[in-house]
Design an enzyme around this catalytic site. Structure first.
Site, PDB file in Angstrom:
ATOM      1  N   THR A   1      21.452 -55.155  -7.021  1.00  0.00           N
ATOM      2  CA  THR A   1      20.468 -56.158  -7.428  1.00  0.00           C
ATOM      3  C   THR A   1      21.093 -57.499  -7.774  1.00  0.00           C
ATOM      4  O   THR A   1      20.612 -58.543  -7.347  1.00  0.00           O
ATOM      5  CB  THR A   1      19.656 -55.635  -8.633  1.00  0.00           C
ATOM      6  OG1 THR A   1      19.011 -54.415  -8.264  1.00  0.00           O
ATOM      7  CG2 THR A   1      18.602 -56.649  -9.044  1.00  0.00           C
TER       8      THR A   1
ATOM      9  N   TYR B   1      45.310 -48.549  -3.205  1.00  0.00           N
ATOM     10  CA  TYR B   1      44.186 -48.620  -4.149  1.00  0.00           C
ATOM     11  C   TYR B   1      43.089 -49.466  -3.506  1.00  0.00           C
ATOM     12  O   TYR B   1      43.319 -50.634  -3.164  1.00  0.00           O
ATOM     13  CB  TYR B   1      44.618 -49.244  -5.475  1.00  0.00           C
ATOM     14  CG  TYR B   1      43.507 -49.273  -6.499  1.00  0.00           C
ATOM     15  CD1 TYR B   1      43.329 -48.216  -7.392  1.00  0.00           C
ATOM     16  CD2 TYR B   1      42.604 -50.333  -6.557  1.00  0.00           C
ATOM     17  CE1 TYR B   1      42.299 -48.223  -8.322  1.00  0.00           C
ATOM     18  CE2 TYR B   1      41.567 -50.345  -7.479  1.00  0.00           C
ATOM     19  CZ  TYR B   1      41.418 -49.292  -8.354  1.00  0.00           C
ATOM     20  OH  TYR B   1      40.390 -49.300  -9.261  1.00  0.00           O
TER      21      TYR B   1
ATOM     22  N   VAL C   1      41.695 -57.906  -1.973  1.00  0.00           N
ATOM     23  CA  VAL C   1      41.088 -58.050  -3.291  1.00  0.00           C
ATOM     24  C   VAL C   1      42.069 -58.608  -4.313  1.00  0.00           C
ATOM     25  O   VAL C   1      41.728 -59.501  -5.097  1.00  0.00           O
ATOM     26  CB  VAL C   1      40.505 -56.703  -3.756  1.00  0.00           C
ATOM     27  CG1 VAL C   1      40.076 -56.774  -5.221  1.00  0.00           C
ATOM     28  CG2 VAL C   1      39.321 -56.313  -2.877  1.00  0.00           C
ATOM     29  N   LYS C   2      43.288 -58.129  -4.299  1.00  0.00           N
ATOM     30  CA  LYS C   2      44.262 -58.554  -5.299  1.00  0.00           C
ATOM     31  C   LYS C   2      45.244 -59.597  -4.767  1.00  0.00           C
ATOM     32  O   LYS C   2      45.814 -60.368  -5.539  1.00  0.00           O
ATOM     33  CB  LYS C   2      45.030 -57.338  -5.809  1.00  0.00           C
ATOM     34  CG  LYS C   2      45.754 -57.548  -7.133  1.00  0.00           C
ATOM     35  CD  LYS C   2      46.240 -56.220  -7.675  1.00  0.00           C
ATOM     36  CE  LYS C   2      46.946 -56.384  -9.005  1.00  0.00           C
ATOM     37  NZ  LYS C   2      47.420 -55.083  -9.536  1.00  0.00           N
TER      38      LYS C   2
ATOM     39  N   SER D   1      35.757 -52.921  -5.625  1.00  0.00           N
ATOM     40  CA  SER D   1      35.336 -51.539  -5.410  1.00  0.00           C
ATOM     41  C   SER D   1      34.080 -51.463  -4.555  1.00  0.00           C
ATOM     42  O   SER D   1      34.000 -50.666  -3.606  1.00  0.00           O
ATOM     43  CB  SER D   1      35.082 -50.853  -6.760  1.00  0.00           C
ATOM     44  OG  SER D   1      36.261 -50.753  -7.517  1.00  0.00           O
TER      45      SER D   1
END
Length: 436
Positions: free
Chosen positions: A297, A144, A242-243, A118
């Site tokens: 961070t 997605y 990503v997948k 994401s």
């Protein structure tokens, strides 16, 4: 005082799970876990389950893999801080260098390290807009690209569900579905050309195989055609890996199948071997655009980076893409044979260890059967295996890349049995487990 974690039984954990926010849950059956090893997970109470999801591909090497444990223990003994925000360390730099070695591309490139698919997709889309000076993202229906940020706003799944608003700066075009449309590719590419025509598109975001939209494998030549049209219009091309990346589809990158070299690539899930790790790879001219600031961070923390390097190294050294190709062929052909006479199964498709079983109301109309899919995954869990459905009616099978042939044969037997016995699951039983 917070009570200690109990492993007395699944009912106890399920009851106590009420303290976790509902917006963070996507539950298909009452699954409560206390451990795992290899391709198996252990429920509270001691039952062992064959994991055919790998936590939505996040556990690429399975559970408790020695290279993950070793890397984590090494860094934990003397961590060089917990951030690359205002310092650098060898694990982050090493990971970036190693990613550049396995993801193709030309010119001077950069690697942005993140925590999830994401956030790296969010960074990719915002950086593309700043670098090109153009406002529009083109993405695909059923796609997605994240649970928040710009990736969320460009996810066709969220837009169609009403979770994300329809926006003027996001244009959706159809993703080709050859199982259901004879002219799927032509219709999709025509819509893409229309979306690109105004000349205001910064980036086209696409998945080489659309997973959460229903594990849709596009026709050969589709990605190459998307790349050609995007570049002709002056838009960047983002491949969301990503997948499906890092060996999942039988090659290191899923877009290798067509020889496409994207401008931007996002990687996540399996990269971290169960830890939060993700990356965006792209041109320095785009990713050094400081107005597209993407500061987290703990992104690039040494724990995640060390494990990601270990996972990536093991994938390359053990040729897990090759293993995925062979194992995936075994799984797909075995399921096709076992389910050939089941009228509720429209198609078994996929590439590598990314396999979908498309459940239909009947084979002639090819209408998806979402209610039946809910019963199948629930029955599969009852029988001792974990898998989920995507696109409403497609059983998604993405086991660890390390799954053995014996475990694949077990998976074929369990999935085919769950399809045949799904009628044993009643509405009252599955009612609390809404899934998607």
């Amino acid at each position: 005082m917070t009570p200690p974690v109990s492993a007395t039984g699944p009912e106890d954990l399920i009851t106590r799970d009420n303290v976790v926010a509902g917006i963070q849950k996507l539950r298909f059956f009452p699954l409560a876990l206390v451990g795992g090893n290899g391709s198996h997970l252990i429920e509270a109470g001691g039952r062992t389950l064959l994991d055919l999801s790998a936590s939505w591909t996040a556990s690429a090497l399975g559970h408790g893999h020695p290279v993950v444990a070793k890397a984590l223990a090494r860094v934990a003994a003397s961590p060089p801080g917990a951030s690359i925000l205002s310092a650098t360390h060898s694990e982050a730099v090493g990971l970036a260098e190693e990613l550049l070695a396995v993801v193709p591309g030309g010119g001077e490139r950069r690697v942005h390290l993140g925590l999830s698919g994401s956030d790296v997709n969010d960074a990719a889309l915002r950086a593309a807009r700043h670098a090109t000076g153009r406002p529009v993202v083109v993405a695909f229906e059923g796609g997605y690209h994240g649970g928040f940020g710009a990736g969320f706003m460009a996810s066709g799944l969220h837009i169609s569900a009403g979770s994300a608003p329809v926006r003027a700066d996001v244009r959706l075009v159809p993703y080709p579905q050859p199982f259901r449309e004879s002219d799927a590719m032509a219709r999709s590419l025509s819509a893409l050309e229309n979306a690109l025509a105004p000349g205001d598109v910064a980036v086209v975001a696409v998945e080489a195989i659309q997973c959460d939209g229903g594990l849709v494998v596009p026709p050969d030549g589709f990605l190459a055609a998307v790349a050609q049209r995007s570049r002709a219009a002056g838009a960047l091309l983002l491949l969301d890996e990503v997948k499906v990346g890092l060996g999942r589809t039988g090659s290191m990158n899923s877009f290798d199948h067509e020889g496409v070299v994207p401008d931007l690539v996002t990687i996540g899930k399996g990269l971290g071997g169960g830890l939060p790790a993700a990356a965006l790879i792209g041109p320095a001219s785009v990713l050094d655009e400081r107005r597209a600031s993407a500061l987290l961070t703990t992104a690039g923390n040494p724990y995640s980076c060390a494990v990601a390097r270990a996972v990536l190294g093991h994938i390359v050294e053990s040729d897990l893409p090759g293993r995925s190709r062979i194992a995936g062929d075994r799984l797909r052909s075995g399921l096709s044979e076992a389910l050939a006479d089941e009228p509720c199964v429209g198609e078994v498709r996929g590439r590598g260890l990314l396999v979908g079983v498309d459940l239909v109301t009947d084979r002639d109309t090819r209408g998806g059967d979402a209610a039946f899919a809910r019963r199948v995954v629930y029955r599969l869990w009852q029988l001792g295996a974990i898998a989920y459905y995507v696109g409403g009616h497609v059983i998604e099978l993405t086991p660890p890349l390390t799954i053995s042939d014996t475990e694949i044969d077990e998976a074929i037997a369990l999935v085919s049995r769950a399809v045949r016995e799904a009628h044993l699951v009643d509405d009252e039983t599955i009612a609390p487990w809404a899934g998607w």
